[in-house]
Design an enzyme around this catalytic site. Structure first.
Site, mmCIF file in Angstrom:
data_model
loop_
_atom_site.group_PDB
_atom_site.id
_atom_site.type_symbol
_atom_site.label_atom_id
_atom_site.label_comp_id
_atom_site.label_asym_id
_atom_site.label_seq_id
_atom_site.Cartn_x
_atom_site.Cartn_y
_atom_site.Cartn_z
ATOM 1 N N HIS A 33 0.860 -1.181 0.000
ATOM 2 C CA HIS A 33 0.000 0.000 0.000
ATOM 3 C C HIS A 33 0.898 1.233 0.000
ATOM 4 C CE1 HIS A 33 1.063 -0.061 4.226
ATOM 5 N NE2 HIS A 33 0.563 -1.295 4.313
ATOM 6 N N HIS A 36 4.222 1.337 1.858
ATOM 7 C CA HIS A 36 5.332 0.612 1.237
ATOM 8 C C HIS A 36 5.934 1.473 0.125
ATOM 9 C CE1 HIS A 36 2.968 -2.958 2.805
ATOM 10 N NE2 HIS A 36 4.173 -3.178 3.311
ATOM 11 N N GLY A 153 10.006 0.339 8.227
ATOM 12 C CA GLY A 153 9.079 1.376 8.681
ATOM 13 C C GLY A 153 9.120 1.527 10.200
ATOM 14 N N GLU A 154 8.892 2.753 10.664
ATOM 15 C CA GLU A 154 8.833 2.981 12.117
ATOM 16 C C GLU A 154 7.490 2.530 12.683
ATOM 17 O OE1 GLU A 154 9.886 7.089 12.808
ATOM 18 O OE2 GLU A 154 12.009 6.713 12.369
ATOM 19 N N ASP A 156 6.146 -0.360 12.810
ATOM 20 C CA ASP A 156 6.376 -1.525 13.660
ATOM 21 C C ASP A 156 7.614 -1.223 14.499
ATOM 22 O OD1 ASP A 156 4.288 -3.250 12.567
ATOM 23 O OD2 ASP A 156 5.454 -3.027 10.733
ATOM 24 N N GLN A 159 9.666 -3.969 16.213
ATOM 25 C CA GLN A 159 10.391 -4.752 15.211
ATOM 26 C C GLN A 159 11.650 -4.003 14.755
ATOM 27 O OE1 GLN A 159 8.293 -6.809 11.866
ATOM 28 N NE2 GLN A 159 9.033 -5.078 10.691
ATOM 29 N N VAL A 182 3.384 6.139 7.874
ATOM 30 C CA VAL A 182 2.562 6.863 6.895
ATOM 31 C C VAL A 182 1.104 6.666 7.308
ATOM 32 C CG1 VAL A 182 1.927 7.031 4.452
ATOM 33 C CG2 VAL A 182 4.264 6.380 5.109
ATOM 34 N N CYS A 190 -1.304 3.460 7.868
ATOM 35 C CA CYS A 190 -1.506 2.504 6.768
ATOM 36 C C CYS A 190 -1.050 1.125 7.219
ATOM 37 C CB CYS A 190 -0.683 2.904 5.550
ATOM 38 S SG CYS A 190 -1.168 4.460 4.830
ATOM 39 N N SER A 191 -1.817 0.104 6.870
ATOM 40 C CA SER A 191 -1.455 -1.272 7.202
ATOM 41 C C SER A 191 -2.196 -2.200 6.240
ATOM 42 C CB SER A 191 -1.883 -1.577 8.644
ATOM 43 O OG SER A 191 -1.957 -2.976 8.827
#
Ligand code: CDP
Length: 516
Positions: A33, A36, A153-154, A156, A159, A182, A190-191
């Site tokens: 999405h 990414h 990405g921040e 997660d 992680q 984002v 967004c996920s």
């Protein structure tokens, strides 16, 4: 620009062999999405390793799903993924099978175990084995892809922290680049799992980012975060709360908002859909302290680093030099503390902190930006800087300049005395011979006579000796500082190392890189 779709490891190796430029690797589980797309695009403007080839992997990793989790139903749409990756500027998408990544099957693999303190809280507590599965697959993917940069990405956050530890502890030869969460226009992060939400559920889910943002604002106004209140508010709105916690943003141990960067994170279920989100609680903007001995090249790299990150630049050595210049103008004996103290009365020292170019220095109305660099000033600055009265006055002024943060200060005692709570402390040094060479170049560029290198080295060592043996705030490496020895490194390499160190301590979400 051509775009390749790769499936087998052999195809990947062939592609990798043909890359002339650095490879940036974006590992994903597909169902790509906008966020990414942002990871892929963020590569432009990151570091000097341009031009870059971005490889996106799409692999739904069986190791990171629990038995009751949604491995089978996890959304998969390879065609749409290729379209989005290519549109966002990726060079290739690699979608291997489980057998390609884990020959012999997932169950016959070595597993890397994440230390328990890093997974005792947040998602780690409710998803046993999840992060072991994540680090195992990432280590495997890194071994296959051999990228220069790993893009994550921040969103997660846990992680990202765990993977940074993995890379650092195993000494994996890859830089980690984190990208801010984002969000859609309505504020929801967004996920891939958002696509499961019905319209009505999406409205409900918005309470997750909204209440986190409100708690962050209230915390900035000095109000404590009410975790029980948050839990209750979400549950009343029909969200099932898995956890809501505050932890130290870097060691992930329980913490309440205070001086250290605190992560307020939550996981909720909206119907069947599990959503996570977080915010950072901070009491001021970040501060970077760069200390080190004479001629280590601090000013050059610190100024460039400040400019790249949009931080104010504070050269505290210039302040000690300015006071020294004034003592010389007034024929004051630099060794006499009483006489030096009289100079400090009614002292007006103005620094124009800058984001680029030299910082202008004015003392009692005189512009002394250039004059303070003279060999005469250099020869007695360490004597003047050792007086307690001088240190007290200048430290107080520096602390006033840093009240709101958002700056990088360089000097001798920044991390130990001026800003002991700086987010990042670096002790930048180089061998005396290297520092003498750099100082000679600098003197020549400024039009001053250049003594021979052996003499310069002696002068530099003498100044280091005086700075590190004085009674008040001597030059020394703070316990929590990272030592950076710059012999053999180019200026650009030092700057990039500083940026990487900064990014380990300061997320993009807290201090975005300008223009990113
Ligand atoms: O550029 P260079 O490394 O030669 O030195 P500088 O940063 O201009 O600092 C000049 C002198 O100021 C140092 O040798 C110290 O004696 C003093 N200084 C200090 O005592 N504390 C600081 N925070 C910065 C500089």
């Amino acid at each position: 620009m051509s775009f390749s779709v790769l499936s087998s490891t052999a195809e990947l190796h062939r592609w990798r062999k043909h890359q002339q430029s650095s490879v940036y690797f974006v590992p994903t589980m597909g169902a790509l999405h906008r966020a990414h797309g942002q990871l892929i695009k963020s590569v432009q403007g990151f570091g000097s390793l341009q031009p870059a080839a971005v490889l996106v992997s799409v692999f739904v990793n069986p190791l990171q799903f629990g038995p009751a989790e949604d491995f089978d139903s996890y959304p998969r749409d390879l065609e749409a993924d290729c379209e989005l990756a290519s549109r966002s500027g990726a060079s290739a998408l690699w979608a291997p099978s489980v057998d390609q990544v884990f020959p012999g099957g997932a169950s016959s693999q070595f597993r890397i175990q994440v230390p328990s303190h890093l997974q005792a809280h947040l998602c780690g507590a409710s998803r046993p084995g999840h992060f072991d599965g994540v680090v195992t697959v990432v280590a495997r993917l890194l071994a296959l892809v051999r990228p220069e940069v790993l893009v994550l990405g921040e969103k997660d956050w846990q992680q990202l922290v765990i993977l940074r530890h993995l890379v650092a502890q195993l000494g994996l030869p890859v830089r980690v680049h984190g990208v801010a969460t984002v969000r859609d226009d309505d504020g929801l992060a967004c996920s891939s799992r958002n696509r499961y939400l019905m319209t009505q559920q999406r409205q409900q889910a918005l309470a997750l980012p909204q209440l986190l943002a409100r708690a962050a604002r209230e915390s900035q106004d000095g109000r404590a975060v009410d975790l029980a209140g948050l839990r209750c508010a979400w549950e009343q709105l029909g969200l099932e709360v898995e956890y809501v916690e505050t932890v130290d943003a870097f060691n992930l141990q329980p913490l309440h908002a205070g001086r250290k960067l605190c992560l307020l994170a939550a996981a909720v279920r909206c119907g069947e859909t599990r959503l996570i989100d977080h915010t950072f609680l901070m009491s001021r903007q970040p501060i970077v302290a760069i200390d080190g001995p004479a001629g280590a090249g601090k000013s050059t790299v610190t100024r460039a680093f400040a400019e790249r990150l949009g931080l104010l630049y504070l050269d505290t050595g210039a302040m000690y030099r300015a006071v020294t210049w004034l003592t010389q103008q007034h024929d004051v004996d630099p060794h006499d503390p009483v006489a030096v103290k009289t100079i400090l009365e009614n002292l007006e020292l103005e620094l124009e902190p800058s984001q680029s170019g030299p910082q202008k220095v004015r003392i009692n109305g005189h512009d002394v930006t250039e004059a303070i660099r003279s060999p005469e000033v250099t020869s007695s600055v360490s004597v003047v800087a050792a007086h307690g009265c001088v240190r007290k006055a200048l430290t107080a002024q520096q602390q006033r300049m840093g009240v709101r943060g958002g700056l990088v200060a360089e000097g001798r005692d920044i991390g130990t005395a001026v800003f002991p709570d700086a987010e990042l402390k670096v002790f930048l040094t180089a061998s005396p011979a290297e520092r003498a060479r750099r100082r000679a170049l600098d003197l020549d560029n400024r039009g001053f006579p250049v003594p021979d290198l052996a003499e310069l080295e002696t002068q530099i060592e003498e100044r280091d000796r005086m700075d590190s043996t004085r009674e008040v705030a001597p030059l020394r490496q703070a316990e929590d500082a990272t030592e950076l020895i710059s012999d053999g490194m180019s200026i650009e390499e030092v700057i990039e190392t500083l940026i990487d160190l900064f990014r380990v301590q300061v997320p993009e979400e807290v201090w975005p890189t300008p223009g990113s």
